[in-house]
Design an enzyme around this catalytic site. Structure first.
Site, PDB file in Angstrom:
ATOM      1  N   GLY A 152     -67.328  -3.683 -12.642  1.00 11.35           N
ATOM      2  CA  GLY A 152     -67.168  -2.906 -11.411  1.00 11.35           C
ATOM      3  C   GLY A 152     -67.528  -3.722 -10.196  1.00 11.35           C
ATOM      4  O   GLY A 152     -68.098  -3.238  -9.227  1.00 11.35           O
ATOM      5  N   CYS A 153     -67.219  -4.992 -10.233  1.00 15.69           N
ATOM      6  CA  CYS A 153     -67.662  -5.895  -9.177  1.00 15.69           C
ATOM      7  C   CYS A 153     -66.590  -6.926  -8.889  1.00 15.69           C
ATOM      8  O   CYS A 153     -65.926  -7.403  -9.783  1.00 15.69           O
ATOM      9  CB  CYS A 153     -68.922  -6.597  -9.660  1.00 15.69           C
ATOM     10  SG  CYS A 153     -69.598  -7.687  -8.434  1.00 15.69           S
ATOM     11  N   GLN A 154     -66.414  -7.272  -7.597  1.00 14.97           N
ATOM     12  CA  GLN A 154     -65.504  -8.377  -7.241  1.00 14.97           C
ATOM     13  C   GLN A 154     -66.062  -9.690  -7.775  1.00 14.97           C
ATOM     14  O   GLN A 154     -65.340 -10.539  -8.256  1.00 14.97           O
ATOM     15  CB  GLN A 154     -65.389  -8.495  -5.724  1.00 14.97           C
ATOM     16  CG  GLN A 154     -64.324  -7.621  -5.125  1.00 14.97           C
ATOM     17  CD  GLN A 154     -63.991  -8.068  -3.710  1.00 14.97           C
ATOM     18  OE1 GLN A 154     -64.170  -9.226  -3.326  1.00 14.97           O
ATOM     19  NE2 GLN A 154     -63.492  -7.143  -2.930  1.00 14.97           N
TER      20      GLN A 154
END
Lengths: 141, 420
Positions: free
Chosen positions: A54-56
């Site tokens: 859930g992270c760039q």
């Protein structure tokens, strides 16, 4: 505070520094510097099992209760900003007891520091997921 | 880099391009961000809107607002006429002589889902192949995957070279009669590469595959003529064409559209509804269930009229110059690696920095008023192809200036001081 993450200042010192710095670039720079103080996370621990999604940016998180029942946290990211945010999490949670962890409102600290712009849903840097994992581990410990 | 693509199929330029005059038509470009003049370099994500489009939306809602194709009252007739006029404008814009080949959709994603589910769903069989390029936007991959899974077909990627071009040799050797659909992006949203679509369509035709062109980034970069391209289907969106969001176009050759089943049911798309079974309207209504985005369609029509009234040859010469300038200036930034170095590209600059993650750079640029995109740009397979987690993407429009690219390069220097 455990010995291995002692390079990271205690949270009240971080809060004081943030308050003292009034220019955005200075605060940004300080956050980046905090990230550079993170204790090493071995390559072997940067595996899929420890990956926070859930992270760039990529984030790896290893979270354990040590034998003394205190939280032992190691985390790292490939992004400087995220490492800075991880450093703040370590200063809040690394080496603390589950009861102390339960009494800590990490989201409030992040907002107080004015870092919530790094945590908007579009940036999704995985910090929220990290806090949730800490909460889950300490809820019944 | 003197051979960067300059489209030649438009009327000759009538004089020098006045970028400041063009900018004055875009109210948002006057605003400041963090006390600095806005430098908007996120045009591949969405473009800003000229006053003409803003006025059209306001006029529609203050003077005409009414549902289309239904009432017999004056407002409804006016709204219907304007909506259908927009359809005709869209048809003419892409070289179609039949406005009934234009289906209004919610955007390019919606259009690509329509063709995948309706055409793909009705025709794909087990063992069939859908070819998509490795540089496709997710919206031209995932709908095909959804349909292929249901039909037992396979989605096969067409590789991309190190420069960020379609590997035409690989494409030729992959193509055989199992290929039933080839879906391709005309201009890459991440790399800026202008693809040889006409040639790719011709090769697909040789094996009898239907062809789907995602022209989202291409419609502002070159003249599109569906008959010259020879494709079966084409999609583009309004908001990257200086028009409103929430409106897009799906074009299909009429005989293809006529053979396709409805994709969504509802009002407007029926001929007759009975509990014993319904029959469906002819295209395009068959594919426009429910009240459409009327204001959006009218706004898109105005955006196209505005854009085609500009000296497009001069705009493209300006953008060509921005592409050359940007590639050269950004190459001066220490530790910068450009992803996408095709000699035929529009000014979309995707890059990584060896001293920071793209994610670190975005906020520094933002605080200097510079809007860029960071991330995978909905092209994850392409990121994997180049072995990068994310890029910084700076993308230009007709109103972008050379000074703005200079401001980006300067801000990257400051970011390096803060981050390296």
């Amino acid at each position: 505070m455990t010995a291995s993450s002692s390079a990271i200042p205690p949270i009240d010192e971080i809060e004081e520094t943030f308050e003292f710095l009034d220019d955005w670039e200075e605060r940004f720079s300080y956050l980046i510097d905090l990230g550079k103080k993170l204790p090493d996370m071995p390559e072997a621990d940067r595996n899929e099992a420890n990956r926070v999604h859930g992270c760039q940016a990529s984030v790896w998180l290893k979270l354990d209760l040590a034998e003394d029942k205190r939280l032992a946290i190691r985390a790292a990211s490939d992004a400087h900003i995220v490492n800075g945010l991880i450093a703040i999490m370590l200063s809040l949670f690394d080496g603390v007891s589950p009861a102390e962890a339960r009494a800590t409102d990490a989201k409030a600290v992040v907002e107080k520091l004015g870092l919530h712009q790094h945590l908007s849903p579009t940036r999704r840097n995985g910090l929220w997921a990290m806090i949730e994992r800490i909460n889950a581990l300490t809820a019944n410990a | 880099m003197s051979d960067l693509a300059t489209p030649t199929n438009a009327t000759p330029s009538t004089g020098p391009f006045d970028v400041q005059a063009l900018r004055s038509e875009f109210p948002i470009l006057q605003r400041e961000v963090h006390g600095k003049p806005l430098v908007y370099l996120d045009n591949a994500a969405t473009k800003q809107k000229p006053q003409a489009v803003l006025d059209a939306l306001e006029t529609y809602y203050t003077q005409t607002n009414s549902n289309v194709h239904r009432g017999l009252h004056t407002l409804s007739e006016e709204a219907t006429a304007q909506y259908e006029q927009a359809r005709a404008i869209c048809a003419r814009f892409i070289g179609s002589d039949n406005p009934r080949e234009i289906v209004f959709t919610g955007g390019a994603t919606d259009a690509l889902n329509l063709v995948a589910h309706s055409y793909g769903g009705a025709t794909l069989k087990p063992g069939d192949r859908v070819f998509v390029t490795e540089m496709e936007h997710h919206s031209n991959i995932v709908p095909w995957q959804l349909v292929a899974e249901r039909c037992g077909a396979e989605v096969v990627p067409i590789p991309v070279t190190d420069d960020g071009e379609i590997d035409l040799d690989a494409y030729r050797s992959l193509l055989d009669e199992r290929g039933k659909v080839v879906a391709m992006v005309a201009v890459s949203n991440t790399l800026g590469t202008v693809n040889p679509v006409a040639e790719m369509v011709r090769l697909a035709k040789e094996v009898g595959a239907a062809t789907v062109v995602d022209a989202t980034q291409a419609v502002t970069a070159q003249t599109i003529d569906v008959h010259e391209l020879g494709c079966d289907f084409l999609a583009f969106t309004g908001h990257k064409l200086y028009g409103p969001t929430g409106i897009g176009v799906f074009w299909g050759r009429m005989e293809m559209l006529e053979a396709m089943p409805p994709y969504r049911g509802g009002g407007e798309m029926i001929d007759s509804v009975k509990f014993t079974g319904s029959t469906y309207a002819a295209p395009p209504m068959r594919f426009e269930a429910g009240t459409p985005n009327i204001a959006g369609a009218i706004g898109l029509g105005v955006a196209i009229e505005w854009f085609t009234a500009q000296d497009r040859q001069a705009i493209w010469a300006h953008e060509h110059s921005l592409a050359e300038y940007g590639q050269a200036k950004l190459a001066e930034v220490e530790g910068l690696r450009m992803i996408g170095t095709s000699p035929t590209k529009i000014p979309i600059f995707s890059f990584v920095l060896d001293w920071a993650h793209a994610y670190d750079v975005g906020p520094v640029l933002d605080h200097r008023g510079i809007a860029v995109r960071t991330g995978h740009h909905c092209t994850e397979p392409l990121m994997d192809r180049f072995g990068v987690p994310a890029t910084v993407r700076a993308s230009c429009a007709a109103y972008t200036t050379h000074q703005e690219i200079g401001a980006l390069v300067e801000a990257l220097g400051r970011a390096k001081e803060l981050l390296a």
